[in-house]
Design a protein around this motif. Structure first.
Motif, PDB file in Angstrom:
ATOM      1  N   LEU A 139      -0.372   0.346   0.991  1.00 53.96           N
ATOM      2  CA  LEU A 139      -1.627  -0.365   1.208  1.00 53.96           C
ATOM      3  C   LEU A 139      -2.752   0.653   1.330  1.00 53.96           C
ATOM      4  O   LEU A 139      -2.631   1.644   2.052  1.00 53.96           O
ATOM      5  CB  LEU A 139      -1.556  -1.183   2.500  1.00 53.96           C
ATOM      6  CG  LEU A 139      -0.875  -2.546   2.455  1.00 53.96           C
ATOM      7  CD1 LEU A 139      -0.876  -3.161   3.844  1.00 53.96           C
ATOM      8  CD2 LEU A 139      -1.568  -3.476   1.481  1.00 53.96           C
ATOM      9  N   VAL A 140      -3.835   0.437   0.600  1.00 53.04           N
ATOM     10  CA  VAL A 140      -4.980   1.336   0.763  1.00 53.04           C
ATOM     11  C   VAL A 140      -6.075   0.690   1.599  1.00 53.04           C
ATOM     12  O   VAL A 140      -6.901   1.365   2.186  1.00 53.04           O
ATOM     13  CB  VAL A 140      -5.554   1.789  -0.595  1.00 53.04           C
ATOM     14  CG1 VAL A 140      -4.558   2.667  -1.329  1.00 53.04           C
ATOM     15  CG2 VAL A 140      -5.968   0.606  -1.430  1.00 53.04           C
ATOM     16  N   GLU A 141      -6.095  -0.625   1.642  1.00 56.44           N
ATOM     17  CA  GLU A 141      -7.128  -1.291   2.416  1.00 56.44           C
ATOM     18  C   GLU A 141      -6.641  -2.685   2.790  1.00 56.44           C
ATOM     19  O   GLU A 141      -5.916  -3.322   2.028  1.00 56.44           O
ATOM     20  CB  GLU A 141      -8.432  -1.391   1.609  1.00 56.44           C
ATOM     21  CG  GLU A 141      -9.595  -1.931   2.413  1.00 56.44           C
ATOM     22  CD  GLU A 141     -10.946  -1.646   1.757  1.00 56.44           C
ATOM     23  OE1 GLU A 141     -10.958  -1.049   0.675  1.00 56.44           O
ATOM     24  OE2 GLU A 141     -11.971  -2.019   2.348  1.00 56.44           O
ATOM     25  N   GLU A 142      -7.020  -3.104   3.992  1.00 59.40           N
ATOM     26  CA  GLU A 142      -6.666  -4.457   4.414  1.00 59.40           C
ATOM     27  C   GLU A 142      -7.826  -4.991   5.218  1.00 59.40           C
ATOM     28  O   GLU A 142      -8.325  -4.305   6.118  1.00 59.40           O
ATOM     29  CB  GLU A 142      -5.405  -4.417   5.263  1.00 59.40           C
ATOM     30  CG  GLU A 142      -4.890  -5.789   5.653  1.00 59.40           C
ATOM     31  CD  GLU A 142      -3.831  -5.722   6.744  1.00 59.40           C
ATOM     32  OE1 GLU A 142      -2.691  -5.374   6.424  1.00 59.40           O
ATOM     33  OE2 GLU A 142      -4.180  -5.996   7.900  1.00 59.40           O
ATOM     34  N   ALA A 143      -8.271  -6.176   4.880  1.00 58.74           N
ATOM     35  CA  ALA A 143      -9.420  -6.726   5.599  1.00 58.74           C
ATOM     36  C   ALA A 143      -9.448  -8.223   5.442  1.00 58.74           C
ATOM     37  O   ALA A 143      -8.862  -8.765   4.505  1.00 58.74           O
ATOM     38  CB  ALA A 143     -10.707  -6.120   5.044  1.00 58.74           C
TER      39      ALA A 143
END
Lengths: 387, 384
Positions: A234-238
């Motif tokens: 995962l590089v980004e989670e929002a």
């Protein structure tokens, strides 16, 4: 405690060679250390390009592929550690909807038999009539007529087949449904129907979804929280809106900038980030940050040596980038990979050979929009895409 | 036209499809489910397209459709009412394949040939005009002097070298020939499918141990395949001695590796199919996955192979008989043996070789035609 919690899940496929006595010559690190949590009743969207491991992750949750390492905690039990038979039984509560609606239905089974199979495996319903009643109820829920019962998958349209796939999952009354590209094989008009159906079902039955897709619009529409995957991690989670309003990771930025905007003026002038190079091989991923080989904001230090973890930057927005703050504040400008030198191939021959990267990094973001606004006259959309 | 929104379109849908519905009737009935939004589609589908015949009646009553019904629509509806098979349940793939088979000229010719052959094999001994073994016209044939008797009123196909009625021998011999073909094919099919099935199942769903099992079994099969089939058959026949049983076993054993490889490969392809993954995700047990999903979907090519092998088995059995490894019991004439025995007199009485040869060729052709037609009918690419 969330309903589904993954911590540091790894799925590595051994690469074998040899005929009788084979040896392992390497590993494809399809999923390499993913942690995420899905709340009950929520929809978690997973996006990423082909080959980034999102499908494998989805299958790993159901243990359809072997989990190399890590925990998949569902409702308090670690699925990764369950014995085979118990895992089989717990699949009643975790179901899956597949990408290819026809391929995922046995062509020799009629609909009743397809839907009864899961109940049969889990001992739900004692008599045939009882099961049939339940099947009819579910068919009604997904919008299929009763007479579908005796028919075979090839007699239905794509959208209907996907409904059958959804019904097959629903009939076991699961808590979590993993939707692996649920609509990417369907026409756009049918896509909307199926997505709406999924949403309705979630409202009525309180389902929890993990939606895997590469279509950003679909994921945005359906998801509460979105995780962006790149090369197995995962590089980004929002939260959905947050991610679309302000993507922070360079890869997410590039991904978002690939989505065309309906407004022609915005479309012509908007900044596009063009990634160069291919997705590195997951059997030999780059050291340090997985994305550093293609990152326009790559820095000489840290990026190629130290792997960034997913860190919360506030409001549930997590990013895996060493320089997320610097990039956000504009302190760091993108380097080589922004478009101007690509444009140079077709538009301005040998203007500044060799000196691209230095020149571009000096001009910064203006360099990106500059050629784009100049381009429409000659190159139109194609040039805009390059920029 | 612009006023026609979703509402009137709904009943129209089945109207338009039957245009091609005659060719592919199974596609039309479930169609309405896709039109309209999911919520809206539930009710209309149940009522308008509930049952094919009911649909027709309802649609004629509807004033909306009646007014709109043009000549083209009427023709379409007529085509629909006449062409549609009025079943509430659909067709399984086997049924659909059978329907395709029925409309194939190749299949029909093949089936007729096989049918005639089978009937002859059954009733042959009863319709044969004379005894196939009695040398009733011994005094008329002198093979050492080159005197043979050709077709004539009492012996339609002439006499053989021992003064026996050729037609009677052919008719009675059909049974043996068919028996050899079927038994040999059955041996190959049963043993081959068993080996291939176990191997395929082990590899597909047995994990690491299964892979080992498969590797060992398949190397063994490869060794069998490496031997030229006729050589293998001759060696088996030589070891077991001359008899019809020997020929059957020898020909059957040769087919084993072919069936094994075919079924294993086919199962492997199916084991990676999405619906198998779906079955696993449903929590279906492994045994059931193999038996209910993988195996039935893998059988198509094997069944086709069976018909093709029937043809080659008859030819190979004839070849073995020709080489002198077949049945020497004169009481039971067999086409391959007849062919073998007539070769000595080929220059004086070629027809004695031509009759059994023609019988073998035509029968093999029948099985091949049917096999080819079945292959086409079961071809997944033709699925509607």
């Amino acid at each position: 405690m969330s309903l589904l919690e993954l911590s540091d899940v790894k799925v590595h496929f051994p690469v074998r060679k040899g005929i009788l006595f084979d040896r392992v010559v390497g590993h494809v690190q399809a999923v390499d250390g993913i942690s995420l949590s899905v709340e009950a009743g929520q929809t978690y969207g997973l996006v990423g390009e082909s080959g980034c491991g999102k499908t494998t992750l989805g299958r790993a949750i159901l243990r359809l592929v072997d989990i190399t390492d890590g925990e998949v905690v569902f409702d308090g039990t670690d699925l990764a550690q369950l014995p085979e038979e118990e895992m089989r039984r717990s699949r009643r509560r975790l179901q899956m909807v597949f990408q290819d609606p026809l391929g995922s239905l046995n062509p020799r089974q009629n609909i009743e038999s397809i839907l009864a199979e899961g109940m049969d495996a889990h001992g739900i319903g004692d008599t045939r009539e009882e099961r049939r009643e339940r099947i009819l109820k579910v068919l009604d829920r997904v919008g299929l007529p009763d007479h579908a019962l005796g028919r075979y998958p090839h007699e239905f349209s794509g959208g209907q087949r996907q409904r059958i796939g959804i019904a097959r999952a629903l009939v076991l009354e699961p808590d979590v449904i993993i939707c692996d590209e649920p609509v990417s094989a369907l026409d756009v008009s049918i896509q909307a129907q199926v997505i709406n159906l999924l949403e309705e079902l979630q409202e009525q039955l309180g389902l929890t979804y993990v939606v895997i897709a590469h279509d950003l619009a679909v994921v945005r529409h359906i998801s509460d929280v979105i995780g962006v995957m790149y090369l197995g991690s995962l590089v980004e989670e929002a939260p959905s809106d947050d991610l679309y309003a302000s993507p922070r990771h360079p890869y997410t930025k590039a991904l978002m900038s690939a989505v065309p905007v309906p407004d022609p003026e915005v479309e012509d002038t908007r900044e596009r980030i063009l990634l160069t190079g291919d997705l590195p091989s997951p059997s030999n991923p780059p050291a340090g940050c997985r994305f550093h080989t293609r990152c326009p904001w790559r820095q000489p230090t840290r990026c190629d040596t130290e792997r960034p973890g997913l860190t919360d930057i506030g409001g549930g927005h997590k990013v895996a980038c060493h320089f997320v703050n610097e990039i956000a504040s504009g302190e760091l400008a993108p380097t080589s990979a922004l478009a101007p030198d690509m444009l140079g191939d077709s538009e301005s021959p040998v203007d500044d050979p060799g000196g691209d990267s230095a020149g571009d990094s000096g001009e910064g973001e203006d360099a990106a929009s500059g050629p784009a606004s100049g381009a429409p006259g000659s190159g139109g959309k194609a040039a805009g895409t390059n920029a | 036209m612009s006023t026609e929104s979703n509402e009137p379109r709904e009943p129209r849908e089945p109207d338009t499809t039957p245009a091609d519905g005659a060719a592919a009737p199974e596609t039309d009935a479930p169609e309405p489910g896709t039109t309209g939004s999911p919520a809206a589609s539930t009710a209309p589908t149940a009522s308008t397209a509930g049952d094919p015949p009911a649909t027709g009646a309802e649609r004629t009553d509807s004033p909306l459709t009646k007014a709109r019904m043009s000549k083209g629509d009427k023709i379409d509806r007529l085509a629909q009412l006449t062409a549609r098979r009025e079943t509430s349940s659909g067709d399984s793939l086997w049924v659909a394949a059978f329907r395709r088979l029925r409309s194939s000229k190749m299949a029909i010719i093949g089936a007729v040939i096989i049918g005639v052959f089978v009937v002859l094999a059954i009733i042959g001994p009863w319709i044969a005009p004379y005894s196939p073994t009695a040398q009733s016209w011994r005094g008329e044939v002198f093979s050492n002097r080159g005197i043979f008797v050709g077709p004539r009123a009492e012996n339609w196909l002439g006499l053989d070298n021992l003064g026996r009625d050729e037609l009677s021998r052919l008719l009675v011999g059909a049974r043996q020939t068919l028996l050899v073909g079927i038994v040999a094919t059955l041996i190959g099919f049963v043993v081959g499918a068993l080996i291939g099935g176990v191997s395929g199942a082990a590899l597909a769903l047995g994990g690491r141990v299964g892979q080992r099992i498969d590797a060992v079994v398949m190397r063994f099969i490869d060794m069998m395949l490496a031997l030229p089939s006729l050589l293998l058959a001759v060696s088996i026949a030589a070891v077991m001695g001359q008899s019809l049983t020997t020929v059957m076993i020898a020909v059957g054993v040769v087919q084993i590796p072919i069936f094994a490889r075919l079924l294993r490969g086919s199962m492997l392809a199916q084991a990676n199919a999405d619906y198998v993954l779906a079955a696993r995700s449903l929590g279906v047990k492994r045994r059931r996955i193999v038996l209910a999903h993988v195996l039935p979907n893998s059988l198509g090519p094997v069944i086709v192979q069976t018909t093709l092998v029937l043809a080659t088995a008859i030819i190979e059995a004839a070849a073995l008989s020709f080489l002198g490894l077949g049945n020497l019991d004169a009481a039971q004439p067999e086409w391959g043996v007849m062919l073998a025995q007539s070769q000595r007199f080929f220059d004086q009485a070629p027809m004695l070789a031509v009759y059994p040869a023609l019988g073998i060729i035509i029968t093999a052709l029948g099985f091949t035609l049917l096999g080819e037609a079945m292959r086409e009918a079961l071809d997944p690419k033709l699925r509607s």
